[in-house]
Write an enzyme that holds these catalytic residues in place. Sequence first.
Site, short mmCIF file in Angstrom:
data_model
loop_
_atom_site.label_atom_id
_atom_site.label_comp_id
_atom_site.label_asym_id
_atom_site.label_seq_id
_atom_site.Cartn_x
_atom_site.Cartn_y
_atom_site.Cartn_z
N GLY A 120 0.80 -1.23 0.00
CA GLY A 120 0.00 0.00 0.00
C GLY A 120 0.83 1.27 0.00
N ASP A 127 10.19 -7.16 -1.71
CA ASP A 127 8.95 -7.70 -1.12
C ASP A 127 8.95 -9.20 -1.38
OD1 ASP A 127 5.90 -6.06 -0.59
OD2 ASP A 127 6.14 -8.23 -0.40
N SER A 180 -7.14 -9.20 -2.78
CA SER A 180 -7.46 -8.26 -1.70
C SER A 180 -6.45 -7.11 -1.62
CB SER A 180 -7.52 -8.98 -0.35
OG SER A 180 -6.24 -9.51 -0.04
N ARG A 225 -6.01 -1.11 -2.85
CA ARG A 225 -5.14 0.02 -2.46
C ARG A 225 -3.72 -0.04 -3.01
NH1 ARG A 225 -5.38 -3.91 0.86
NH2 ARG A 225 -3.61 -4.64 2.07
N ASP A 275 5.05 -3.34 7.06
CA ASP A 275 3.76 -3.33 7.73
C ASP A 275 3.80 -3.93 9.13
OD1 ASP A 275 4.20 -5.94 7.16
OD2 ASP A 275 2.31 -6.29 6.11
N ASN A 276 5.01 -4.02 9.75
CA ASN A 276 5.03 -4.55 11.12
C ASN A 276 6.21 -3.98 11.89
OD1 ASN A 276 7.33 -6.75 11.20
ND2 ASN A 276 6.32 -6.89 9.21
N CYS A 282 16.33 8.57 15.96
CA CYS A 282 16.06 7.40 15.13
C CYS A 282 14.63 6.92 15.44
CB CYS A 282 17.09 6.30 15.36
SG CYS A 282 16.83 5.26 16.83
N CYS A 316 -3.40 -4.53 8.76
CA CYS A 316 -4.44 -4.21 7.77
C CYS A 316 -5.28 -5.43 7.43
CB CYS A 316 -3.80 -3.67 6.50
SG CYS A 316 -3.01 -2.08 6.72
ZN LIG Z 1 17.46 6.33 18.73
#
Ligand SMILES: [Zn+2]
Length: 259
Positions: free
Chosen positions: A38, A59, A66, A70, A127-128, A170, A186
């Site tokens: 996404g 990836d 699904s 998006r 995504d995590n 950071c 998601c």
């Molecule tokens: Zn730091």
Amino acid sequence: MGDAQLMRYARHILLDELGIEGQERLLAARVLILGAGGLGSPAALYLAAAGVGQLLLVDDDAVELSNLQRQILHTMAGLGRPKAESGRDALLAINPDIQVRALVERLDEARLRELTAQVDLVLDCSDNFATRHAINRACVANRVPLVSGAAIKFSGQISVYDLRDDASPCYHCLFPEADDIEELRCATTGVLGPLVGMVGSVQAAEAIKLITGMGEPLVGRLLSVDALRMQWHTIRFKRDPECPVCARRAPAAAGCSGD
Ligand SMILES: [Zn+2]
């Protein structure tokens, strides 16, 4: 730059803040995009269209039906294909001038360090939390700027960690790692399609700013959007002097006076 390039990038070159020099920096830049979903879709599309010379698109997932609600990098023709490869083909269809490497891999810490060392800039479109923290550690180790984005349901967040600069926080300074943190995904909670477009597009804009050196990057600022009310907020934050990830970062390679 040849005539076709001058034509292709004319609307960027027209910007005083960017110009020919900025466009040449974009053409010479190497950017690692972690995630072709996404957030990675709009981010990669805009960076490819802008002529960022070398993109590494990573990836390990395949395109599913699904995703198409998006993840605008992919089409029906890509169903079942690795997202990195489907994405690479879409980017090259827009701009065959650039080089795109598709990596169908789940990156461990060693591989993340190896890849971040090869680029000028990293976009975290994952995504995590575990992956986000691993990406942050690799960027701190190699002092590579990190543009981080996240989106879930109707909420999005973006920030920039310019790890070339000792004063920059950071990701861990802002989001300390915790074992018991509850993670929303998601896949189970849902996400508004255009929201990931908004967040990924901001990530692309910040990347272009960092590469060309124009404007003020989102360093030490967390930009949040609530798409349900369509409200944007900025929170300022500082480096955590006790941060276990960046407090002992390696000294700058060149031009460091020492302290
Ligand atoms: Zn730091």
